[in-house]
Design a protein around this motif. Structure first.
Motif, PDB file in Angstrom:
ATOM      1  N   LEU A 289      18.994  13.804  18.717  1.00 42.42           N
ATOM      2  CA  LEU A 289      17.967  13.599  17.701  1.00 42.42           C
ATOM      3  C   LEU A 289      17.083  12.418  18.074  1.00 42.42           C
ATOM      4  O   LEU A 289      17.558  11.420  18.621  1.00 42.42           O
ATOM      5  N   SER A 290      15.824  12.511  17.755  1.00 38.41           N
ATOM      6  CA  SER A 290      14.894  11.425  18.071  1.00 38.41           C
ATOM      7  C   SER A 290      13.694  11.475  17.129  1.00 38.41           C
ATOM      8  O   SER A 290      13.507  12.436  16.375  1.00 38.41           O
ATOM      9  N   GLY A 291      12.905  10.401  17.152  1.00 39.22           N
ATOM     10  CA  GLY A 291      11.665  10.353  16.397  1.00 39.22           C
ATOM     11  C   GLY A 291      11.850  10.472  14.898  1.00 39.22           C
ATOM     12  O   GLY A 291      12.810   9.972  14.307  1.00 39.22           O
ATOM     13  N   LYS A 292      10.911  11.175  14.272  1.00 39.50           N
ATOM     14  CA  LYS A 292      10.894  11.318  12.823  1.00 39.50           C
ATOM     15  C   LYS A 292      12.139  12.048  12.308  1.00 39.50           C
ATOM     16  O   LYS A 292      12.716  11.670  11.277  1.00 39.50           O
ATOM     17  N   LEU A 293      12.575  13.076  13.059  1.00 37.93           N
ATOM     18  CA  LEU A 293      13.737  13.849  12.643  1.00 37.93           C
ATOM     19  C   LEU A 293      14.988  12.974  12.622  1.00 37.93           C
ATOM     20  O   LEU A 293      15.803  13.066  11.694  1.00 37.93           O
ATOM     21  N   LEU A 294      15.115  12.097  13.606  1.00 32.41           N
ATOM     22  CA  LEU A 294      16.268  11.199  13.646  1.00 32.41           C
ATOM     23  C   LEU A 294      16.316  10.331  12.394  1.00 32.41           C
ATOM     24  O   LEU A 294      17.353  10.216  11.739  1.00 32.41           O
ATOM     25  N   LYS A 295      15.188   9.707  12.049  1.00 25.83           N
ATOM     26  CA  LYS A 295      15.154   8.832  10.874  1.00 25.83           C
ATOM     27  C   LYS A 295      15.478   9.602   9.602  1.00 25.83           C
ATOM     28  O   LYS A 295      16.235   9.134   8.735  1.00 25.83           O
ATOM     29  N   GLU A 296      14.928  10.827   9.496  1.00 29.76           N
ATOM     30  CA  GLU A 296      15.174  11.638   8.303  1.00 29.76           C
ATOM     31  C   GLU A 296      16.654  11.975   8.161  1.00 29.76           C
ATOM     32  O   GLU A 296      17.230  11.883   7.073  1.00 29.76           O
ATOM     33  N   ARG A 297      17.277  12.347   9.282  1.00 27.04           N
ATOM     34  CA  ARG A 297      18.681  12.747   9.237  1.00 27.04           C
ATOM     35  C   ARG A 297      19.600  11.553   8.972  1.00 27.04           C
ATOM     36  O   ARG A 297      20.617  11.683   8.279  1.00 27.04           O
ATOM     37  N   VAL A 298      19.252  10.400   9.528  1.00 24.82           N
ATOM     38  CA  VAL A 298      20.048   9.193   9.294  1.00 24.82           C
ATOM     39  C   VAL A 298      19.987   8.808   7.817  1.00 24.82           C
ATOM     40  O   VAL A 298      21.008   8.532   7.185  1.00 24.82           O
ATOM     41  N   ASP A 299      18.773   8.793   7.269  1.00 21.56           N
ATOM     42  CA  ASP A 299      18.617   8.482   5.839  1.00 21.56           C
ATOM     43  C   ASP A 299      19.360   9.501   4.976  1.00 21.56           C
ATOM     44  O   ASP A 299      20.002   9.142   3.976  1.00 21.56           O
ATOM     45  N   GLU A 300      19.265  10.754   5.349  1.00 18.60           N
ATOM     46  CA  GLU A 300      19.917  11.827   4.603  1.00 18.60           C
ATOM     47  C   GLU A 300      21.436  11.628   4.582  1.00 18.60           C
ATOM     48  O   GLU A 300      22.078  11.753   3.530  1.00 18.60           O
ATOM     49  N   ALA A 301      21.994  11.301   5.739  1.00 17.09           N
ATOM     50  CA  ALA A 301      23.447  11.121   5.832  1.00 17.09           C
ATOM     51  C   ALA A 301      23.905   9.903   5.039  1.00 17.09           C
ATOM     52  O   ALA A 301      24.914   9.951   4.326  1.00 17.09           O
ATOM     53  N   LEU A 302      23.163   8.798   5.148  1.00 16.10           N
ATOM     54  CA  LEU A 302      23.533   7.584   4.408  1.00 16.10           C
ATOM     55  C   LEU A 302      23.387   7.790   2.904  1.00 16.10           C
ATOM     56  O   LEU A 302      24.216   7.318   2.118  1.00 16.10           O
ATOM     57  N   ARG A 303      22.356   8.501   2.503  1.00 20.12           N
ATOM     58  CA  ARG A 303      22.166   8.797   1.075  1.00 20.12           C
ATOM     59  C   ARG A 303      23.304   9.677   0.569  1.00 20.12           C
ATOM     60  O   ARG A 303      23.825   9.477  -0.524  1.00 20.12           O
ATOM     61  N   PHE A 304      23.700  10.635   1.371  1.00 22.54           N
ATOM     62  CA  PHE A 304      24.755  11.571   0.968  1.00 22.54           C
ATOM     63  C   PHE A 304      26.070  10.849   0.677  1.00 22.54           C
ATOM     64  O   PHE A 304      26.779  11.184  -0.266  1.00 22.54           O
ATOM     65  N   VAL A 305      26.398   9.845   1.487  1.00 22.51           N
ATOM     66  CA  VAL A 305      27.667   9.122   1.294  1.00 22.51           C
ATOM     67  C   VAL A 305      27.502   7.896   0.405  1.00 22.51           C
ATOM     68  O   VAL A 305      28.442   7.115   0.231  1.00 22.51           O
ATOM     69  N   GLY A 306      26.312   7.703  -0.153  1.00 24.52           N
ATOM     70  CA  GLY A 306      26.083   6.606  -1.091  1.00 24.52           C
ATOM     71  C   GLY A 306      25.957   5.243  -0.450  1.00 24.52           C
ATOM     72  O   GLY A 306      26.269   4.218  -1.074  1.00 24.52           O
ATOM     73  N   LEU A 307      25.450   5.197   0.786  1.00 26.68           N
ATOM     74  CA  LEU A 307      25.338   3.919   1.498  1.00 26.68           C
ATOM     75  C   LEU A 307      23.907   3.582   1.922  1.00 26.68           C
ATOM     76  O   LEU A 307      23.702   2.639   2.679  1.00 26.68           O
ATOM     77  N   LEU A 308      22.919   4.312   1.402  1.00 27.95           N
ATOM     78  CA  LEU A 308      21.552   4.061   1.835  1.00 27.95           C
ATOM     79  C   LEU A 308      21.104   2.642   1.479  1.00 27.95           C
ATOM     80  O   LEU A 308      20.416   1.982   2.261  1.00 27.95           O
ATOM     81  N   GLU A 309      21.539   2.155   0.321  1.00 29.12           N
ATOM     82  CA  GLU A 309      21.141   0.799  -0.079  1.00 29.12           C
ATOM     83  C   GLU A 309      21.848  -0.281   0.744  1.00 29.12           C
ATOM     84  O   GLU A 309      21.431  -1.447   0.722  1.00 29.12           O
ATOM     85  N   ARG A 310      22.907   0.098   1.448  1.00 29.07           N
ATOM     86  CA  ARG A 310      23.619  -0.851   2.311  1.00 29.07           C
ATOM     87  C   ARG A 310      23.354  -0.570   3.785  1.00 29.07           C
ATOM     88  O   ARG A 310      24.106  -1.019   4.655  1.00 29.07           O
ATOM     89  N   ALA A 311      22.268   0.141   4.080  1.00 26.04           N
ATOM     90  CA  ALA A 311      22.001   0.592   5.449  1.00 26.04           C
ATOM     91  C   ALA A 311      21.874  -0.558   6.443  1.00 26.04           C
ATOM     92  O   ALA A 311      22.241  -0.415   7.624  1.00 26.04           O
ATOM     93  N   LYS A 312      21.374  -1.711   6.010  1.00 24.11           N
ATOM     94  CA  LYS A 312      21.163  -2.832   6.926  1.00 24.11           C
ATOM     95  C   LYS A 312      22.409  -3.708   7.087  1.00 24.11           C
ATOM     96  O   LYS A 312      22.432  -4.613   7.935  1.00 24.11           O
ATOM     97  N   ASP A 313      23.436  -3.452   6.301  1.00 28.35           N
ATOM     98  CA  ASP A 313      24.625  -4.307   6.311  1.00 28.35           C
ATOM     99  C   ASP A 313      25.602  -3.895   7.407  1.00 28.35           C
ATOM    100  O   ASP A 313      25.668  -2.728   7.811  1.00 28.35           O
TER     101      ASP A 313
END
Length: 314
Positions: A106-130
């Motif tokens: 995965l790369s580019g825009k799709l990579l960012k979308e999928r990473v955000d999607e996965a972190l949101r799914f597990v409830g960790l998007l707000e802690r993404a930088k930690d």
């Protein structure tokens, strides 16, 4: 459609047969529970499916692709949530998921979308930088899941995903499994918690000493094992003739009266008419009935009966 197929799979270490001619299928969209005491061959089976261990003979196919002949095609379709955490403590949550996403191309825009999607799914998007070093054990487990699902795998293998975590995180993970399945993923789930297997899995396979000794729904496994069912009658008084007639019923394996508790406990074979027949006997002898309790065999006792060991035995 059978999405995962094990065909005569064998794994040996020198002369030790760890997995012994394994044959079974997992349907597309199924949540399949894989059970076995320690040393039964579950982890070896999962590692062969994931392409981490070489198969000595036989084959495993996923979505029609062979792990022996087309390993990359299989790996593209699988997400692995290992029992041991596979995350990097020195990288942020986002960087962890990004690292694994890049491994899947995965790369580019799709990579960012999928990473955000996965972190949101597990409830960790707000802690993404930690950093994971600041996370609880349950949050680390959830990050482990995010790293396994960001490429939207068709098959997700979860090996003891709730070990050593708090009840809230455990419930979050169990609901995540249900949601991933609703979204279309086929899931293989192993756990030492029988209640998880019962709550999540449509079918269950039980391994022992490298062999698959039983497979089916919980109800099918009970029939395969011949496990007993108990009926407990709380009565107003005892009656020797009624007790004798209940004992002689062809579907009754054992009948015992507890006079001090005013109960009759009956162990029965699988017979749709047995309850009606026993109630008729009590009525015929004028014995009042206060309560009936039906005690069905549970998965824990079923497992113990089949393997001779408890699931958590070391």
């Amino acid at each position: 459609m059978n999405f995962v197929k094990f065909r005569d799979v064998v794994k040996k270490y020198d002369t030790i047969l760890t997995v012994n001619h394994l044959n079974f299928d997992i349907a597309e969209g199924e949540v399949f529970g894989l059970l076995g005491p320690n040393g039964a061959g579950k982890s070896t089976t999962i590692e062969m499916l994931a392409g981490l261990l070489e198969i000595n003979s036989g084959d495993i196919t996923v979505d029609g692709f062979s792990i022996r002949k087309q390993p990359l095609e299989v790996k593209k379709r699988i997400g692995i949530v290992p029992q041991e955490l596979a995350i990097y403590e020195g990288l942020s949550a986002r960087d962890n998921v990004t690292f694994f996403a890049r491994l899947y191309g995965l790369s580019g825009k799709l990579l960012k979308e999928r990473v955000d999607e996965a972190l949101r799914f597990v409830g960790l998007l707000e802690r993404a930088k930690d950093l994971p070093s600041t996370f609880s054990g349950g949050m680390k487990r959830r990050l482990n899941i995010a790293c396994a699902i960001m490429h939207r795998p068709k098959l997700i293998v979860m090996d003891e995903p709730t070990v050593g975590i708090d009840p809230q995180s455990r419930n979050h993970i169990l609901e995540s499994v249900r949601e991933l399945n609703r979204l279309g993923s086929t899931i293989i789930y192993t756990s030492h918690y029988m209640e998880e297997i019962e709550a999540l899995c449509s079918r269950i396979g039980i391994m022992d000493e490298g062999k698959l000794i039983a497979i089916g729904t919980k109800e099918q496994l009970k029939k395969q094992s011949g496990q007993e069912e108990r009926l407990v009658f709380e009565v107003e008084r005892s009656n020797a003739q009624a007790l004798s007639e209940m004992t002689e019923h062809p579907a009754v394996k054992r009948c015992e009266e507890q006079a001090e508790d005013k109960t009759i406990e009956v162990v029965v074979k699988d017979s749709p008419s047995v309850l009606q027949d026993l109630l008729f006997i009590l009525q015929k002898h004028g014995i009042g009935l206060r309560k009936i309790t039906r005690v069905e065999p549970n998965l824990e006792t079923l497992f113990l009966q089949m393997t001779g060991r408890k699931l958590r035995d070391e």
